[in-house]
Design a protein around this motif. Structure first.
Motif, PDB file in Angstrom:
ATOM      1  N   LEU A  40       6.585  -5.081  -4.635  1.00 50.87           N
ATOM      2  CA  LEU A  40       7.296  -3.797  -4.537  1.00 50.87           C
ATOM      3  C   LEU A  40       7.526  -3.348  -5.977  1.00 50.87           C
ATOM      4  N   ASN A  41       6.721  -2.406  -6.420  1.00 45.88           N
ATOM      5  CA  ASN A  41       6.636  -2.044  -7.836  1.00 45.88           C
ATOM      6  C   ASN A  41       8.000  -1.724  -8.445  1.00 45.88           C
ATOM      7  N   GLY A  42       8.361  -2.422  -9.504  1.00 46.43           N
ATOM      8  CA  GLY A  42       9.616  -2.164 -10.209  1.00 46.43           C
ATOM      9  C   GLY A  42      10.834  -2.838  -9.593  1.00 46.43           C
ATOM     10  N   GLU A  65      -2.112   2.694 -14.706  1.00 41.76           N
ATOM     11  CA  GLU A  65      -0.940   1.823 -14.512  1.00 41.76           C
ATOM     12  C   GLU A  65       0.336   2.552 -14.925  1.00 41.76           C
ATOM     13  N   PRO A  66       1.130   3.005 -13.952  1.00 40.20           N
ATOM     14  CA  PRO A  66       2.323   3.773 -14.321  1.00 40.20           C
ATOM     15  C   PRO A  66       3.539   2.932 -14.727  1.00 40.20           C
ATOM     16  N   ALA A  67       3.629   1.675 -14.278  1.00 37.19           N
ATOM     17  CA  ALA A  67       4.822   0.864 -14.579  1.00 37.19           C
ATOM     18  C   ALA A  67       4.554   0.078 -15.849  1.00 37.19           C
ATOM     19  N   VAL A 104       0.376  15.308  -5.331  1.00 43.45           N
ATOM     20  CA  VAL A 104       1.474  16.134  -5.865  1.00 43.45           C
ATOM     21  C   VAL A 104       2.666  15.237  -6.243  1.00 43.45           C
ATOM     22  N   HIS A 105       2.678  14.063  -5.735  1.00 39.25           N
ATOM     23  CA  HIS A 105       3.685  13.047  -6.036  1.00 39.25           C
ATOM     24  C   HIS A 105       5.109  13.544  -5.798  1.00 39.25           C
ATOM     25  N   HIS A 106       5.305  14.150  -4.645  1.00 38.88           N
ATOM     26  CA  HIS A 106       6.639  14.511  -4.126  1.00 38.88           C
ATOM     27  C   HIS A 106       7.391  15.535  -4.976  1.00 38.88           C
ATOM     28  N   ILE A 137      -2.128   9.683   7.400  1.00 44.05           N
ATOM     29  CA  ILE A 137      -0.941   8.847   7.192  1.00 44.05           C
ATOM     30  C   ILE A 137      -1.308   7.762   6.169  1.00 44.05           C
ATOM     31  N   ARG A 138      -0.486   7.680   5.101  1.00 40.79           N
ATOM     32  CA  ARG A 138      -0.849   6.845   3.944  1.00 40.79           C
ATOM     33  C   ARG A 138      -0.158   5.488   3.897  1.00 40.79           C
ATOM     34  N   ALA A 139       0.537   5.113   4.947  1.00 39.97           N
ATOM     35  CA  ALA A 139       1.171   3.788   4.968  1.00 39.97           C
ATOM     36  C   ALA A 139       0.091   2.720   4.776  1.00 39.97           C
ATOM     37  N   SER A 142      -4.854   5.081   3.610  1.00 36.69           N
ATOM     38  CA  SER A 142      -3.890   4.130   3.043  1.00 36.69           C
ATOM     39  C   SER A 142      -3.837   4.148   1.523  1.00 36.69           C
ATOM     40  N   HIS A 143      -2.602   3.999   1.053  1.00 33.85           N
ATOM     41  CA  HIS A 143      -2.291   3.813  -0.358  1.00 33.85           C
ATOM     42  C   HIS A 143      -3.085   2.613  -0.883  1.00 33.85           C
ATOM     43  N   GLY A 144      -3.597   2.720  -2.102  1.00 34.65           N
ATOM     44  CA  GLY A 144      -4.341   1.591  -2.672  1.00 34.65           C
ATOM     45  C   GLY A 144      -4.252   1.594  -4.184  1.00 34.65           C
ATOM     46  N   GLN A 202      -9.756   5.484   2.203  1.00 36.50           N
ATOM     47  CA  GLN A 202      -8.914   4.453   1.585  1.00 36.50           C
ATOM     48  C   GLN A 202      -8.831   4.727   0.085  1.00 36.50           C
ATOM     49  N   GLU A 203      -7.613   4.733  -0.464  1.00 41.79           N
ATOM     50  CA  GLU A 203      -7.467   4.832  -1.920  1.00 41.79           C
ATOM     51  C   GLU A 203      -7.941   3.525  -2.561  1.00 41.79           C
ATOM     52  N   TYR A 204      -8.657   3.637  -3.662  1.00 44.50           N
ATOM     53  CA  TYR A 204      -9.116   2.440  -4.368  1.00 44.50           C
ATOM     54  C   TYR A 204      -8.964   2.639  -5.866  1.00 44.50           C
ATOM     55  N   HIS A 244      12.244  14.582  -8.910  1.00 40.22           N
ATOM     56  CA  HIS A 244      11.513  13.486  -8.249  1.00 40.22           C
ATOM     57  C   HIS A 244      10.375  13.032  -9.148  1.00 40.22           C
ATOM     58  N   TRP A 245      10.178  11.711  -9.257  1.00 36.55           N
ATOM     59  CA  TRP A 245       8.999  11.266 -10.011  1.00 36.55           C
ATOM     60  C   TRP A 245       7.778  11.251  -9.119  1.00 36.55           C
TER      61      TRP A 245
HETATM   62  C1  CS2 Z   1       0.404   6.859  -6.384  1.00 35.88           C
HETATM   63  C2  CS2 Z   1       0.842   5.594  -7.011  1.00 35.88           C
HETATM   64  O1  CS2 Z   1      -1.671   5.855  -5.999  1.00 35.88           O
HETATM   65  C3  CS2 Z   1      -0.890   6.717  -5.644  1.00 35.88           C
HETATM   66  O2  CS2 Z   1      -1.114   7.513  -4.771  1.00 35.88           O
HETATM   67  O3  CS2 Z   1       1.284   7.705  -5.798  1.00 35.88           O
HETATM   68  O4  CS2 Z   1       0.353   5.614  -8.304  1.00 35.88           O
HETATM   69  C4  CS2 Z   1       2.348   5.322  -7.062  1.00 35.88           C
HETATM   70  O5  CS2 Z   1       2.947   6.124  -8.010  1.00 35.88           O
HETATM   71  C5  CS2 Z   1       2.577   3.874  -7.356  1.00 35.88           C
HETATM   72  O6  CS2 Z   1       1.905   3.111  -6.406  1.00 35.88           O
HETATM   73  C6  CS2 Z   1       4.049   3.550  -7.371  1.00 35.88           C
HETATM   74  O7  CS2 Z   1       4.246   2.195  -7.358  1.00 35.88           O
END
Ligand code: CS2
Ligand code: MG
Length: 402
Positions: free
Chosen positions: A36-38, A169-171, A211-213, A282-284, A311-313, A338-340, A401-402
């Motif tokens: 869980l990032n961060g 890498e954002p973190a 758009v990242h919210h 749906i990106r879960a 899905s988020h990846g 799928q995000e990669y 919002h970030w």
């Molecule tokens: C993002 C991520 O990949 C994405 O779609 O929104 O970079 C997101 O910011 C990170 O996974 C956060 O931990």
């Protein structure tokens, strides 16, 4: 068969990953991603201090029962920490079930619905010209879909733009980086980015954008309408999704497809958006949405409402999650994309895996289970290193919002 060990491994081969390793009395092992990032150590503690002791002696074959034991049994349901911990246990148990059966997990989920998993890459740059060069790198590698993210003129730091192009890498900092934001400037930039990308790459390449919210529903509606002529595959997380009825406003004004859900943890987070057909994707994904068992439930609900998966990846989901996601992706009927985001070579060495990229597709591999392992000796050479995601302020200093 009984579980005899459940161990949490925290490692930082360039970024932090939390992994659960479950071992049975027959010596079979299974892995689950718990990153869980961060907020990594919150999940590590939840697993180590509260969950692992409950797993010892349980039958690893009883995946559904274990899921409900941890979900109902905690009393405190849902939330990112709890659901990530449950996901890690669930994923590890599916890995074990596959190894015991001698089958890749996708075979246990009903077998292949497709030959490969279409993926999108993350092309980013400070300027439109830089983004276009990045898109070209992806198309040369065979990608059929690319997400385009560009710096916003007048803003020093923008979401999605990094120095390290292929390994975004954002973190990265001991304290959150402070980014700035202006929706007005951003809304001027995005249509120019899409126009230039379509112009250079033609109509066939799928174009996505995150758009990242950051917008309000009416701003998102305007963005969607301004992009329609470039036929985007989707815009992602146009607004924060706590206020789900807000998506009705977006829908009234644009046919640009909407993808949401990378921060969702349970089917209840997805329910209204899916059943009111307010989203298209749906990106879960496995690690943050309760594991393979729960994600399948979300995807089945989505299928009833013409909602496909996406899905988020990102890089902060470990190769264990990516592997599990691919087994789900290849099997479900309503897969979308799928995000990669590629992991670094070092991360891939710590997590040797059987999935492979070829010509725009990922392939989950045929190894029994999930086809991913952890090199614990190598992992031990890279101890936990705290890192935060950025925060975001408007030009007048207000938190955004970030
Ligand atoms: C993002 C991520 O990949 C994405 O779609 O929104 O970079 C997101 O910011 C990170 O996974 C956060 O931990
Ligand atoms: Mg995103």
């Amino acid at each position: 068969m009984k579980i005899v060990d459940a161990r949490v491994i925290v490692t930082c081969p360039g970024r932090n990953f939390v992994t659960l390793k479950i071992t049975t009395d027959d010596g079979v092992t299974g892995l689950g991603d718990a990153t869980l990032n961060g907020r990594e150590l919150a999940v590590a503690s939840y697993l180590r201090d509260h969950v692992a002791p409950l797993l010892i002696g349980r039958d690893p074959a009883r995946i559904e029962d274990t899921w409900n034991y941890l979900y109902r049994g905690a009393y405190w349901r849902r939330g990112p920490v709890t659901m990530t911990a449950i996901a890690a246990v669930d994923t590890a148990l599916w890995d074990i079930k596959g190894k015991v059966a001698g089958l890749p997990v996708y075979q246990l989920l009903g077998g292949r619905s497709r030959d490969g998993v279409t993926v999108y890459g993350h092309a980013n740059g400070e300027t439109v010209a830089e983004v276009l060069d990045e898109v070209a790198r992806y198309t040369e590698l065979g990608y059929k879909a690319v997400r385009v993210q560009c710096g916003v003129p007048g803003l020093p730091v923008t979401y999605g733009v990094s120095q390290d192009k292929m390994f975004y890498e954002p973190a990265a900092a001991r304290r959150p980086v402070e980014a700035t934001w202006s929706s007005e400037k951003y809304l001027r930039m995005v249509p120019e980015l899409f126009a230039a990308t379509r112009d250079r790459f033609g109509p066939d390449l799928h174009l996505l954008h995150d758009v990242h919210h950051r917008l309000t529903p009416i701003e998102a509606a305007r963005l969607g309408a301004s992009l329609e002529e470039y036929a985007p595959f989707w815009i992602e997380d146009p607004v924060p999704a706590e206020l789900q009825e807000g998506f009705r406003l977006i829908r009234q004004h644009t046919t640009t497809p909407i993808a949401v859900g990378e921060v969702f943890n349970s089917i209840w987070d997805c329910q209204q958006l899916i059943t009111e057909q307010l989203i298209d994707y749906i990106r879960a994904t496995v690690v943050h949405a309760g594991g393979i068992t729960h994600l399948r439930r979300i995807f089945d609900l989505a299928a009833l409402y013409h909602v496909r998966t996406g899905s988020h990846g990102a890089t902060d989901l470990s190769p264990v999650c990516m592997s599990a996601a691919l087994h789900v992706d290849i099997a479900v009927p309503n897969f979308g994309i799928q995000e990669y985001m590629r992991h670094t070579e070092l991360t891939d060495e710590v997590f040797p895996h059987g999935y492979r990229f070829a010509d725009g597709y990922l392939h989950p591999g045929e190894e029994p289970g999930l086809g991913v392992e952890i090199d614990e000796k190598l992992a031990a050479r890279y101890p936990y290193d705290p890192a935060y995601l950025p925060v975001n302020r408007l030009l007048d200093g207000s938190m955004h919002h970030w």
